[in-house]
Design a protein around this motif. Structure first.
Motif, PDB file in Angstrom:
ATOM      1  N   ALA A 145       1.042  -1.241   0.084  1.00 54.04           N
ATOM      2  CA  ALA A 145       0.043  -0.050   0.045  1.00 54.04           C
ATOM      3  C   ALA A 145       0.889   1.162  -0.049  1.00 54.04           C
ATOM      4  CB  ALA A 145      -0.920  -0.064   1.224  1.00 54.04           C
ATOM      5  N   ALA A 146       1.913   1.123   0.797  1.00 53.44           N
ATOM      6  CA  ALA A 146       2.963   2.336   0.927  1.00 53.44           C
ATOM      7  C   ALA A 146       3.546   2.700  -0.603  1.00 53.44           C
ATOM      8  CB  ALA A 146       4.055   2.067   1.849  1.00 53.44           C
ATOM      9  N   GLU A 147       3.825   1.502  -1.190  1.00 49.00           N
ATOM     10  CA  GLU A 147       4.362   1.762  -2.560  1.00 49.00           C
ATOM     11  C   GLU A 147       3.506   2.350  -3.724  1.00 49.00           C
ATOM     12  OE1 GLU A 147       7.917  -1.820  -2.675  1.00 49.00           O
ATOM     13  OE2 GLU A 147       5.681  -2.373  -3.165  1.00 49.00           O
ATOM     14  N   ASP A 148       2.028   1.844  -3.347  1.00 50.50           N
ATOM     15  CA  ASP A 148       1.023   2.329  -4.315  1.00 50.50           C
ATOM     16  C   ASP A 148       0.798   3.881  -4.198  1.00 50.50           C
ATOM     17  OD1 ASP A 148       0.825  -0.351  -5.530  1.00 50.50           O
ATOM     18  OD2 ASP A 148      -0.948  -0.618  -4.471  1.00 50.50           O
ATOM     19  N   GLU A 149       1.004   4.416  -2.984  1.00 46.72           N
ATOM     20  CA  GLU A 149       0.892   5.542  -2.500  1.00 46.72           C
ATOM     21  C   GLU A 149       1.756   6.535  -2.859  1.00 46.72           C
ATOM     22  OE1 GLU A 149       0.107   6.318   1.691  1.00 46.72           O
ATOM     23  OE2 GLU A 149      -1.677   4.725   1.891  1.00 46.72           O
ATOM     24  N   VAL A 182       4.756  24.459   1.369  1.00 48.10           N
ATOM     25  CA  VAL A 182       4.582  22.924   2.115  1.00 48.10           C
ATOM     26  C   VAL A 182       5.703  22.973   3.291  1.00 48.10           C
ATOM     27  CG1 VAL A 182       3.890  22.007   0.146  1.00 48.10           C
ATOM     28  CG2 VAL A 182       6.313  21.650   0.810  1.00 48.10           C
ATOM     29  N   SER A 183       6.795  23.587   3.493  1.00 45.08           N
ATOM     30  CA  SER A 183       7.744  23.215   4.465  1.00 45.08           C
ATOM     31  C   SER A 183       7.107  23.742   6.036  1.00 45.08           C
ATOM     32  CB  SER A 183       8.894  24.118   4.425  1.00 45.08           C
ATOM     33  OG  SER A 183       8.839  25.357   4.260  1.00 45.08           O
ATOM     34  N   SER A 184       6.380  24.590   5.813  1.00 43.97           N
ATOM     35  CA  SER A 184       5.463  24.955   7.318  1.00 43.97           C
ATOM     36  C   SER A 184       4.800  24.021   7.871  1.00 43.97           C
ATOM     37  CB  SER A 184       4.599  26.098   7.103  1.00 43.97           C
ATOM     38  OG  SER A 184       3.668  25.808   6.143  1.00 43.97           O
ATOM     39  N   GLY A 185       4.224  22.951   7.068  1.00 44.25           N
ATOM     40  CA  GLY A 185       3.449  21.769   7.461  1.00 44.25           C
ATOM     41  C   GLY A 185       4.373  20.508   7.831  1.00 44.25           C
ATOM     42  N   ARG A 186       5.557  20.634   7.600  1.00 43.33           N
ATOM     43  CA  ARG A 186       6.649  19.568   7.678  1.00 43.33           C
ATOM     44  C   ARG A 186       6.065  18.172   7.519  1.00 43.33           C
ATOM     45  NH1 ARG A 186      11.216  22.583   9.826  1.00 43.33           N
ATOM     46  NH2 ARG A 186      10.239  24.311  11.039  1.00 43.33           N
ATOM     47  N   PRO A 187       5.696  17.943   5.956  1.00 43.08           N
ATOM     48  CA  PRO A 187       5.363  16.738   5.708  1.00 43.08           C
ATOM     49  C   PRO A 187       6.328  15.525   6.634  1.00 43.08           C
ATOM     50  CG  PRO A 187       5.389  17.763   3.946  1.00 43.08           C
ATOM     51  CD  PRO A 187       6.250  18.510   5.027  1.00 43.08           C
ATOM     52  N   GLN A 188       5.488  14.415   6.908  1.00 38.58           N
ATOM     53  CA  GLN A 188       6.510  13.311   7.622  1.00 38.58           C
ATOM     54  C   GLN A 188       7.151  12.178   6.735  1.00 38.58           C
ATOM     55  OE1 GLN A 188       6.645  13.331  10.982  1.00 38.58           O
ATOM     56  NE2 GLN A 188       5.702  15.385  10.714  1.00 38.58           N
ATOM     57  N   THR A 189       6.538  12.156   5.741  1.00 37.25           N
ATOM     58  CA  THR A 189       7.166  10.947   4.572  1.00 37.25           C
ATOM     59  C   THR A 189       7.441  11.668   3.398  1.00 37.25           C
ATOM     60  OG1 THR A 189       4.967  10.104   3.849  1.00 37.25           O
ATOM     61  CG2 THR A 189       5.906   9.205   5.749  1.00 37.25           C
ATOM     62  N   PRO A 190       8.135  10.967   2.493  1.00 34.94           N
ATOM     63  CA  PRO A 190       8.328  11.185   1.071  1.00 34.94           C
ATOM     64  C   PRO A 190       7.117  11.718   0.208  1.00 34.94           C
ATOM     65  CG  PRO A 190      10.189   9.872   1.433  1.00 34.94           C
ATOM     66  CD  PRO A 190       9.164   9.705   2.887  1.00 34.94           C
ATOM     67  N   THR A 191       6.001  10.602   0.567  1.00 40.55           N
ATOM     68  CA  THR A 191       4.867  10.433   0.052  1.00 40.55           C
ATOM     69  C   THR A 191       3.820  11.652   0.529  1.00 40.55           C
ATOM     70  OG1 THR A 191       4.840   8.044  -0.182  1.00 40.55           O
ATOM     71  CG2 THR A 191       2.469   9.262  -0.184  1.00 40.55           C
ATOM     72  N   ASP A 192       4.170  11.942   1.638  1.00 37.83           N
ATOM     73  CA  ASP A 192       3.291  13.173   2.235  1.00 37.83           C
ATOM     74  C   ASP A 192       3.758  14.586   1.725  1.00 37.83           C
ATOM     75  OD1 ASP A 192       1.888  11.471   4.013  1.00 37.83           O
ATOM     76  OD2 ASP A 192       3.237  12.060   5.512  1.00 37.83           O
ATOM     77  N   LEU A 193       5.300  14.746   1.541  1.00 39.27           N
ATOM     78  CA  LEU A 193       5.875  15.607   0.947  1.00 39.27           C
ATOM     79  C   LEU A 193       5.505  15.971  -0.575  1.00 39.27           C
ATOM     80  CD1 LEU A 193       7.767  18.232   0.514  1.00 39.27           C
ATOM     81  CD2 LEU A 193       9.569  16.481   0.090  1.00 39.27           C
ATOM     82  N   ILE A 194       5.526  14.684  -1.279  1.00 43.75           N
ATOM     83  CA  ILE A 194       5.076  14.787  -2.935  1.00 43.75           C
ATOM     84  C   ILE A 194       3.501  15.117  -2.989  1.00 43.75           C
ATOM     85  CG2 ILE A 194       4.603  13.274  -4.754  1.00 43.75           C
ATOM     86  CD1 ILE A 194       6.969  11.771  -3.948  1.00 43.75           C
ATOM     87  N   ASN A 195       2.820  14.560  -2.012  1.00 45.04           N
ATOM     88  CA  ASN A 195       1.220  15.175  -2.093  1.00 45.04           C
ATOM     89  C   ASN A 195       1.077  16.605  -1.637  1.00 45.04           C
ATOM     90  OD1 ASN A 195       0.034  12.633  -3.293  1.00 45.04           O
ATOM     91  ND2 ASN A 195       0.273  11.778  -1.280  1.00 45.04           N
TER      92      ASN A 195
END
Length: 170
Positions: free
Chosen positions: A13-17, A132-145
């Motif tokens: 699921a993580a790879e699909d995301e 997006v840096s203010s929200g500090r995405p946790q994972t690469p997928t979060d950053l990309i989205n």
């Protein structure tokens, strides 16, 4: 037994995301490039711009090598370069010892156009990263989205939902 003969392993699921996020980011970056070209009144198509980018990083190239890099037939690359030569963005040169082979390179105008688009695109990506840096995405997928959403683009799942409905009556 050959490796991969049974096909690729099932994805998680993580790879699909991550794949969905990268697909959406790819669409976003193409949009940024297209807007960059439009803002400069370049009147160059995306395939023509891709040709200029390849020549900026690998020239001089023979037409057949350019076609291979673009994944098109040599005659397609020739026609595209004909247009770019007429616009004074690309130059064809032949070697005195073998006039059968044409070498392609950017003109100063082609070089300036690629540089301007790259700088414009980089500035837009920098703006998105700051957003997006203010929200500090946790994972690469979060950053990309987060980058996709900051650019005003739909996520991959939302895009496909809209695609399904794109032929519906208003």
């Amino acid at each position: 037994m050959e490796p991969y003969a049974e096909g690729p392993a099932p994805s998680t699921a993580a790879e699909d995301e991550l794949l969905d996020g990268l697909s959406a980011l790819s669409r976003t970056l193409v949009g940024i490039t297209a807007r960059s070209l439009g803002s400069l009144d370049a009147e160059v198509t995306l395939p023509q711009y891709r040709t200029l980018v390849i020549l900026a990083s690998r020239a001089p190239l023979r037409t057949v090598d350019l076609a291979s890099s673009l994944g098109v037939h040599p005659s397609t690359a020739t026609r595209m370069c004909d247009r770019l030569v007429r616009r004074n963005l690309v130059v064809r040169r032949q070697q005195p010892d073998d006039r059968r082979v044409a070498w392609l390179a950017l003109t100063e105008g082609g070089k300036l156009l690629v540089g301007d688009v790259m700088r414009h695109r980089t500035a837009e990506i920098r703006r998105l990263l700051k957003t997006v840096s203010s929200g500090r995405p946790q994972t690469p997928t979060d950053l990309i989205n987060a980058l996709v959403i900051a650019a005003g683009e739909p996520t991959e799942k939302l895009w496909w939902r809209h695609w399904e409905e794109s032929t519906a009556s208003p």
